[in-house]
Design an enzyme around this catalytic site. Sequence first.
Site, mmCIF file in Angstrom:
data_model
loop_
_atom_site.group_PDB
_atom_site.id
_atom_site.type_symbol
_atom_site.label_atom_id
_atom_site.label_comp_id
_atom_site.label_asym_id
_atom_site.label_seq_id
_atom_site.Cartn_x
_atom_site.Cartn_y
_atom_site.Cartn_z
ATOM 1 N N LYS A 112 -1.259 4.203 -14.531
ATOM 2 C CA LYS A 112 -0.863 5.307 -13.822
ATOM 3 C C LYS A 112 0.276 5.906 -14.040
ATOM 4 C CE LYS A 112 -3.622 4.320 -9.588
ATOM 5 N NZ LYS A 112 -3.640 4.299 -8.149
ATOM 6 N N ASN A 149 -4.883 -1.246 -2.545
ATOM 7 C CA ASN A 149 -4.096 -0.241 -1.326
ATOM 8 C C ASN A 149 -3.994 -0.928 -0.096
ATOM 9 O OD1 ASN A 149 -4.715 1.802 -3.048
ATOM 10 N ND2 ASN A 149 -6.652 2.427 -2.416
ATOM 11 N N HIS A 162 -1.473 0.012 2.606
ATOM 12 C CA HIS A 162 -0.931 1.294 1.976
ATOM 13 C C HIS A 162 -1.356 2.490 2.724
ATOM 14 C CE1 HIS A 162 0.968 -0.917 -1.081
ATOM 15 N NE2 HIS A 162 1.512 0.055 -1.615
ATOM 16 N N GLU A 201 -9.861 2.974 -10.482
ATOM 17 C CA GLU A 201 -10.079 3.236 -9.196
ATOM 18 C C GLU A 201 -11.425 3.751 -8.619
ATOM 19 O OE1 GLU A 201 -6.393 5.024 -7.492
ATOM 20 O OE2 GLU A 201 -6.627 3.591 -6.104
ATOM 21 N N LYS A 231 -2.417 -8.183 -10.460
ATOM 22 C CA LYS A 231 -2.522 -6.687 -10.344
ATOM 23 C C LYS A 231 -3.430 -6.406 -11.813
ATOM 24 C CE LYS A 231 -1.020 -2.215 -10.468
ATOM 25 N NZ LYS A 231 -0.238 -1.179 -9.738
ATOM 26 N N HIS A 278 9.813 1.987 0.382
ATOM 27 C CA HIS A 278 8.450 1.802 0.336
ATOM 28 C C HIS A 278 7.753 0.556 0.800
ATOM 29 C CE1 HIS A 278 4.398 2.401 -1.567
ATOM 30 N NE2 HIS A 278 4.477 1.419 -2.221
ATOM 31 N N GLU A 315 5.077 -5.956 -2.294
ATOM 32 C CA GLU A 315 3.940 -5.772 -3.192
ATOM 33 C C GLU A 315 3.604 -7.268 -3.719
ATOM 34 O OE1 GLU A 315 2.482 -2.806 -3.598
ATOM 35 O OE2 GLU A 315 3.726 -1.685 -2.908
ATOM 36 N N ARG A 332 0.283 15.562 -27.587
ATOM 37 C CA ARG A 332 -0.741 14.613 -27.327
ATOM 38 C C ARG A 332 -0.836 13.125 -27.189
ATOM 39 N NH1 ARG A 332 -3.558 18.187 -30.840
ATOM 40 N NH2 ARG A 332 -4.148 19.784 -30.163
ATOM 41 N N HIS A 384 1.884 4.317 3.776
ATOM 42 C CA HIS A 384 2.166 5.631 3.188
ATOM 43 C C HIS A 384 2.579 6.398 4.293
ATOM 44 C CE1 HIS A 384 0.649 5.572 -1.180
ATOM 45 N NE2 HIS A 384 1.920 5.290 -1.169
ATOM 46 N N ARG A 415 -10.308 -1.673 -7.663
ATOM 47 C CA ARG A 415 -9.042 -1.394 -7.613
ATOM 48 C C ARG A 415 -8.443 -1.166 -6.384
ATOM 49 N NH1 ARG A 415 -5.847 1.507 -12.490
ATOM 50 N NH2 ARG A 415 -3.586 1.501 -11.569
#
Lengths: 355, 355
Positions: B137, B235, B238, B227, B217, B257, B179, B115, B242, B231
């Site tokens: 994340k 994106n 992206h 998000e 960031k 990327h 980025e 946990r 993506h 946030r």
Amino acid sequence: MTLTVSQDYDIRIAALDENHLQWLVSRRYAGWVVIVDEETEKHCWPRLEPLLRPAGTPITLVRVPAGERHKTLSTCENIWQEMFRAGVGRRWCCLNLGGGVIGDMGGFAAATFKRGIDFVQLPTTLLSQVDASVGGKLGIDYHEVKNSIGVFANPQAVWIDPAFLETLPPRELRSGYAEVIKHALIADAGQWEELRGITELSTVSWEALIAHSVNIKREIVEEDPHERGLRKALNFGHTIGHAVESYLLAGDHRLLHGEAVAVGMITESFISHRQQSLSGEDLEAITGYCLEVYGHQPLPEAGFPAMLDLMRQDKKNEGTEINFTLLDRPGQAVVNATATPEIILESLRYYNSLG
Amino acid sequence: MTLTVSQDYDIRIAALDENHLQWLVSRRYAGWVVIVDEETEKHCWPRLEPLLRPAGTPITLVRVPAGERHKTLSTCENIWQEMFRAGVGRRWCCLNLGGGVIGDMGGFAAATFKRGIDFVQLPTTLLSQVDASVGGKLGIDYHEVKNSIGVFANPQAVWIDPAFLETLPPRELRSGYAEVIKHALIADAGQWEELRGITELSTVSWEALIAHSVNIKREIVEEDPHERGLRKALNFGHTIGHAVESYLLAGDHRLLHGEAVAVGMITESFISHRQQSLSGEDLEAITGYCLEVYGHQPLPEAGFPAMLDLMRQDKKNEGTEINFTLLDRPGQAVVNATATPEIILESLRYYNSLG
């Protein structure tokens, strides 16, 4: 890991009705996943389904096999896959309809699906209603260790409907009741006196008892969500109880969790009497009541060393000593106590002498 | 799911030294797990090991194969099993030494082991230093969907040592730099002007640039850890980026990327010019700089419909529309914009026309 589990969620102890539905509908979920096992699909889903269907929200029923031995990563993967197949997105809600296994595993599956979707616990056993559904502990058994993979995360709501208890075998009900006794013993002497008057579980009015028990647990958990100190009070009866339960798993005389906790409460009260200030009178009262409710099952002396080993492996120990929660008196727990193997063995022999 | 990810952790952008070690030692962990891949074991571990070893704390090195295709549940299981085998307990700390894959997967493994145990991110690529290591994340790819199983949880610390960048192939460095550009474009016009002066990445002094980028960031993530709104600014570039990245994965002209994000920043700036108030001059500046750094790779027109489909599947969409973050001007992002398939196609053709 730095995170704070907010305790601010909706706990209702009441028959499922339109109020629950309205709460769900007001949150405008894109869909509802309902996780059940064979038992709860048969006994509990028929109570929930007629309430949910008229809302018209898409429902995906995910079935998992019943029983602790299925609380595995592989079953969890089945849940995730069913969720993907049904197109479950971040704005869905997962309703976990079942006992501790469904709550722990369904909660874990939801808390990790797309980094976490909302979930609601609908505990259907007494054990999960008074214990597992509150506190944010989620997870699966892994590598033969209980709950060894998991997270702390809270549901959006916990809905406890005492009517589900009517479908429960009496032995299961009695097992769950051990946690009710435990909550009273560690935190509420008055409640303990009340409970001692209860000798016939089939006629109990559960709603108030559950509410009382859940409140004790909730208060403890709010003070200490990540089990740094106070929360360890909840381990009373569990150090020896878990070891007895695990040891007997392999044999013909398995004990349910609460039955083993009853043995644990007797033996750990014995240690409390010897090491703490628990009076002989209170020890007798606890022992007497537990035997009255749970009867007596002799423990095999040959297994005592193995039980000690199991206690040593408990993930709550720090260092090499065996960690206990003991009692100074009913309603007053003492966390982070330790006990020597000698006195633990003595407490087990004490239990056996009661038969 | 109700939880609050605390943003209160230690971010250091500095060469690894005694200060880092002291921080670790002061926390008295029972042991350290270090997760590496073949690359970071060869290039980065030799920088960390001499610092850690003298402390005498038990170290368990867990090796995972390098590359996004190994960011799977199965690799994560290997990590858990190694941890069990080494007797890792709740008082251990996990040090994730690597790029985004190690950070995401090692962080997830730590955040779910018993946990949750403490973990520290030591990002070794520019991309992970300015992006993945901040924001909480964590996760793995599952069911062919990136990051589809995971949690939000923060590390105890993020230690960014720019010296690790010296071991990085120039193309990887350039990819991560996208980025940095993105952070400036969504939140800091002055920084964007600064960046436009950078044409040779090999001579950049990274420490200040990383600090600036990480701060942007971090501020955004602190405002909106889960998000819900702000946030989404991150994106930018992206949605299309993506889709282009995923579409090209199958072919011979794969993009890294950041290279795909550069395409995304150009096309989404085109849409911003058409739908928002981004000026033609700013569009030209963004397009010109991205082409200068990343060059131009024509996109196959035959793949445009498939790219649109990929955009529709993005987990960030709500309902059937394709969600975008656009620009009103450099430094000013607009979240929750949408764009029609027609204008998206037009933006892709605009990109192709630049070649």
